[in-house]
Design an enzyme around this catalytic site. Structure first.
Site, PDB file in Angstrom:
ATOM      1  N   GLN A 131       0.850  -1.177   0.000  1.00 49.56           N
ATOM      2  CA  GLN A 131       0.000   0.000   0.000  1.00 49.56           C
ATOM      3  C   GLN A 131       0.889   1.232   0.000  1.00 49.56           C
ATOM      4  O   GLN A 131       2.049   1.180   0.403  1.00 49.56           O
ATOM      5  CB  GLN A 131      -0.909   0.033   1.229  1.00 49.56           C
ATOM      6  CG  GLN A 131      -0.174   0.307   2.539  1.00 49.56           C
ATOM      7  CD  GLN A 131      -1.068   0.890   3.630  1.00 49.56           C
ATOM      8  OE1 GLN A 131      -1.474   0.196   4.533  1.00 49.56           O
ATOM      9  NE2 GLN A 131      -1.353   2.189   3.530  1.00 49.56           N
TER      10      GLN A 131
ATOM     11  N   ALA B  60      -3.233  -0.478   6.832  1.00 48.21           N
ATOM     12  CA  ALA B  60      -3.987  -1.601   6.280  1.00 48.21           C
ATOM     13  C   ALA B  60      -3.079  -2.814   6.079  1.00 48.21           C
ATOM     14  O   ALA B  60      -3.474  -3.953   6.362  1.00 48.21           O
ATOM     15  CB  ALA B  60      -4.644  -1.196   4.971  1.00 48.21           C
ATOM     16  N   TYR B  61      -1.866  -2.567   5.599  1.00 51.81           N
ATOM     17  CA  TYR B  61      -0.892  -3.651   5.433  1.00 51.81           C
ATOM     18  C   TYR B  61      -0.650  -4.337   6.780  1.00 51.81           C
ATOM     19  O   TYR B  61      -0.690  -5.570   6.887  1.00 51.81           O
ATOM     20  CB  TYR B  61       0.401  -3.085   4.876  1.00 51.81           C
ATOM     21  CG  TYR B  61       1.487  -4.102   4.618  1.00 51.81           C
ATOM     22  CD1 TYR B  61       1.557  -4.775   3.402  1.00 51.81           C
ATOM     23  CD2 TYR B  61       2.450  -4.388   5.578  1.00 51.81           C
ATOM     24  CE1 TYR B  61       2.557  -5.709   3.160  1.00 51.81           C
ATOM     25  CE2 TYR B  61       3.453  -5.312   5.344  1.00 51.81           C
ATOM     26  CZ  TYR B  61       3.496  -5.973   4.138  1.00 51.81           C
ATOM     27  OH  TYR B  61       4.488  -6.898   3.907  1.00 51.81           O
ATOM     28  N   GLY B  62      -0.404  -3.542   7.824  1.00 53.80           N
ATOM     29  CA  GLY B  62      -0.172  -4.104   9.146  1.00 53.80           C
ATOM     30  C   GLY B  62      -1.370  -4.881   9.667  1.00 53.80           C
ATOM     31  O   GLY B  62      -1.224  -5.924  10.307  1.00 53.80           O
TER      32      GLY B  62
END
Length: 266
Positions: free
Chosen positions: A109, A170-172
């Site tokens: 992202q 969001a990735y995390g």
């Protein structure tokens, strides 16, 4: 989904860490996945590489073969659940079994606060970074259960999943959910001899982190400054951890999220 066979014959001088095993690797065209393909083959595995870009897969497969290993590849978009299941099944079609799998593929992202991320980007992150891991694990467990009987799965998470992640929220979040899936799968399938673990890499010199660096200048420097070893990892160093967790050397390890981060979360 297309497939090209590039099987070679191993000429390694003795049994390796993954000798005799059939390994399936997603995101295998570059970065950590490509490093894992090279390493697993050196350690005696027959590897099936999966990713979206055929030119990358072909290049890695040919490199593995040139080094005396065994590799095939299958073109697969992780956002396509049916394609993911077909790719896993391809390992059984080719080799008659599946022993181990490394679910490494992911998408990135743009760094920034969560309110700046378009909803469509969030949905794509979910499809590739979380749903594909679930789809892969379900297919891999079925293949292992039906052929080898016992085996191991490693999911590639991130140290960005282990605490608040304002730059990559969001990735995390997707990676934290991968940790939960990993632990649940370990509890579910442990009684039948299928181990499931995850690795949580820190800053690693891949195309993904270089792309993040381009979007957020100084990112790599900040990560390195917070790492006691004062450097980023080489992709092979991350692959080494995955190889150990997939091997019989880690036979009593399951349900763990192993930090491979140079001490960044110590």
């Amino acid at each position: 989904m297309n497939h090209t066979s590039t099987t070679g014959t191993s000429t390694s001088a003795g049994p390796g860490l993954l000798a005799g095993k059939v390994a399936f690797i997603t995101g295998a065209g570059r970065g950590i996945g490509a490093a894992a393909a090279r390493l697993f083959a050196r350690e005696g595995a027959q590897v099936l590489l999966a990713a979206r870009t055929e030119t990358q897969l072909k290049a890695v497969s040919e490199e593995v073969r040139a080094a005396g290993g065994s590799a095939d590849y299958v073109v697969c978009d992780l956002a396509d659940a049916a394609g993911v299941r077909a790719a896993v099944d391809r390992a059984v079609d080719l080799y008659g079994r599946l022993d181990v799998a490394f679910n490494n593929g992911a998408t990135l992202q743009r760094p920034g606060p969560m309110d700046a991320l378009p909803e469509a980007d969030f949905d794509h992150l979910y499809a590739v970074n979380l749903k594909s891991v679930w789809v892969s694990m379900v297919a891999e467990v079925a293949a292992i259960r039906a052929t080898a009987g016992t085996g191991a799965i490693v999911n590639n998470s991130s140290i960005g999943s282990l605490r608040g992640n304002p730059e990559l929220p969001a990735y995390g979040a997707m990676k934290r959910a991968v940790n939960s899936l990993t632990e649940s799968a370990a509890v579910t399938y442990g009684p039948e001899g299928i181990r499931v673990n995850a690795i949580a890499p820190g800053g690693t010199l891949t195309d993904m982190i270089r792309a993040w660096e381009a979007e957020s200048p100084g990112l790599l420097e900040r990560l390195t400054a917070g790492t006691p070893l004062r450097r980023a990892a080489d992709p092979d160093e991350i692959a080494q951890a995955a190889a150990w967790l997939l091997s019989d050397r880690s036979s009593y390890v399951t349900g763990t999220v192993l930090r491979v981060d140079g001490g960044a979360r110590a």
